[in-house]
Design a protein around this motif. Structure first.
Motif, PDB file in Angstrom:
ATOM      1  N   PRO A 175       0.802  -0.941  -0.457  1.00 48.64           N
ATOM      2  CA  PRO A 175       0.138   0.230  -0.039  1.00 48.64           C
ATOM      3  C   PRO A 175       0.801   1.997   0.287  1.00 48.64           C
ATOM      4  N   LEU A 176       2.698   1.445   0.549  1.00 50.81           N
ATOM      5  CA  LEU A 176       2.413   2.585   0.779  1.00 50.81           C
ATOM      6  C   LEU A 176       3.158   2.957  -0.544  1.00 50.81           C
ATOM      7  N   ALA A 177       3.460   1.665  -1.229  1.00 49.44           N
ATOM      8  CA  ALA A 177       4.044   1.713  -2.913  1.00 49.44           C
ATOM      9  C   ALA A 177       3.410   2.730  -3.172  1.00 49.44           C
ATOM     10  N   LYS A 178       1.652   2.758  -3.388  1.00 49.84           N
ATOM     11  CA  LYS A 178       1.359   3.541  -4.378  1.00 49.84           C
ATOM     12  C   LYS A 178       0.835   4.581  -3.725  1.00 49.84           C
ATOM     13  N   GLN A 179       0.961   5.236  -2.888  1.00 54.40           N
ATOM     14  CA  GLN A 179       1.401   7.014  -2.025  1.00 54.40           C
ATOM     15  C   GLN A 179       2.158   7.231  -2.783  1.00 54.40           C
ATOM     16  N   PRO A 180       1.860   8.651  -2.860  1.00 54.46           N
ATOM     17  CA  PRO A 180       2.458   9.355  -3.393  1.00 54.46           C
ATOM     18  C   PRO A 180       3.563  10.029  -3.156  1.00 54.46           C
ATOM     19  N   ARG A 181       3.189   9.965  -2.080  1.00 57.65           N
ATOM     20  CA  ARG A 181       4.078  10.835  -0.550  1.00 57.65           C
ATOM     21  C   ARG A 181       4.027  10.060   0.860  1.00 57.65           C
ATOM     22  N   VAL A 182       4.789  10.327   1.563  1.00 57.30           N
ATOM     23  CA  VAL A 182       5.039   8.780   2.679  1.00 57.30           C
ATOM     24  C   VAL A 182       5.434   9.751   4.334  1.00 57.30           C
ATOM     25  N   ALA A 183       4.816   9.891   5.172  1.00 57.36           N
ATOM     26  CA  ALA A 183       5.210  10.563   6.443  1.00 57.36           C
ATOM     27  C   ALA A 183       5.349   8.697   7.763  1.00 57.36           C
TER      28      ALA A 183
END
Length: 299
Positions: A175-183
């Motif tokens: 799922p994190l790979a599909k986010q444009p930004r990660v916090a």
């Protein structure tokens, strides 16, 4: 009384173990024990309590330790003074290298230094960053390549070589790979695979989590970046890596910079500000040139 006996005495006092001390001074454990016994007979007192697995200083040993360190420092100052006059470096240089961080420029610097100063005996020690820093502070390691969260640890000079952002590395279907930004907070819903405490990268990650009052679930730990990547690729957690560690894994992992972690993971060469060994600064010059030539320094 010989300087080597004082060197072995200090090593055992710092390691609290004859075997580890022997590894530090590069002779057999029996050789260290024999020389310490000779020193004790000459002084007429036991320097160590050997009644348990951890070797501890006796009262006599505690009173002798600082004087032994001072004598070794004075001997180093003599070597420095003569070296400055003759231009010839001699003696020994112990270089530390953080586990799991093999950099070609460091080996280039070692080779160039050895070619220019063959009379200096070189020793290379691989350890965790925190133990290497302790060794530099204690004088058992002359200069060390360490991961750190600060540009210059207290009481040390430092040459920062690599400065990189932290990234989260996950398989493409994560799922994190599909986010444009990660916090950083986005990682808290997933198990984390990370380097162990005592490494510079882990120090940066832990400090960032503490600043935001976050409590990550550290599932698995490994000192080698490739091992962390292997674990993440198998779906065992989100790997926290530096950008260069993740760069070689693009075929199987997607790296997302942690947008809200501003403190970089640093790789630096460190040495004591008060170091008396003239070989230290000479080696630092070779390292500066080697990393500069490789375009690795100050990234």
């Amino acid at each position: 009384m010989e300087l080597r006996q004082l060197e072995y005495f200090v090593a055992v006092a710092e390691e609290q173990n004859f075997t580890r001390a022997a590894g530090q001074v590069h002779i057999s454990q029996s050789g260290v024990s024999a020389q310490i016994r000779r020193l004790e007979r000459e002084l007429g007192a036991d320097l160590f309590d050997r009644s348990s697995r951890t070797v501890t200083l006796t009262t006599a040993g505690r009173s002798a330790l600082e004087h032994a360190r001072a004598a070794l420092a004075a001997a180093g100052a003599v070597t420095q003074a003569v070296g400055e006059v003759t231009g010839l470096l001699q003696g020994r240089l112990t270089v530390g290298m953080v586990i799991g961080c093999t950099l070609t420029p460091l080996f280039d610097a070692l080779a160039a230094f050895h070619q220019a100063h063959p009379a200096v005996d070189l020793a290379l020690l691989e350890e965790s960053s925190d133990r290497l820093l302790d060794g530099v502070r204690a004088g058992t390691v002359d200069v060390a390549l360490v991961g750190t969260a600060t540009a210059a640890p207290d009481g040390m000079d430092a040459l920062p070589l690599i400065s990189e952002r932290l990234v989260a590395a996950v398989p493409p279907e994560h799922p994190l790979a599909k986010q444009p930004r990660v916090a950083l907070r986005d990682l808290m819903a997933h198990p984390i695979v990370c380097m162990p405490p005592g490494t510079g990268l882990r120090a940066v990650f832990d400090q960032a989590c503490t600043a935001q009052d976050l409590h990550p679930a550290i599932g698995l730990q490994a000192s080698a970046p490739d091992a962390l990547a292997d674990l993440a690729a198998r779906g065992l957690g989100v790997a926290v890596l530096s950008s260069s560690m993740a760069a070689g894994q693009h075929s199987r992992l997607t790296a997302r910079p942690l947008d809200d972690v501003d403190t970089p993971a640093l790789l630096a060469l460190v040495w004591r500000s008060t170091a008396h060994n003239p070989a230290v600064r000479t080696f630092v010059r070779h390292s500066r040139q080697a990393f500069g030539d490789s375009d690795a320094a100050q990234r």
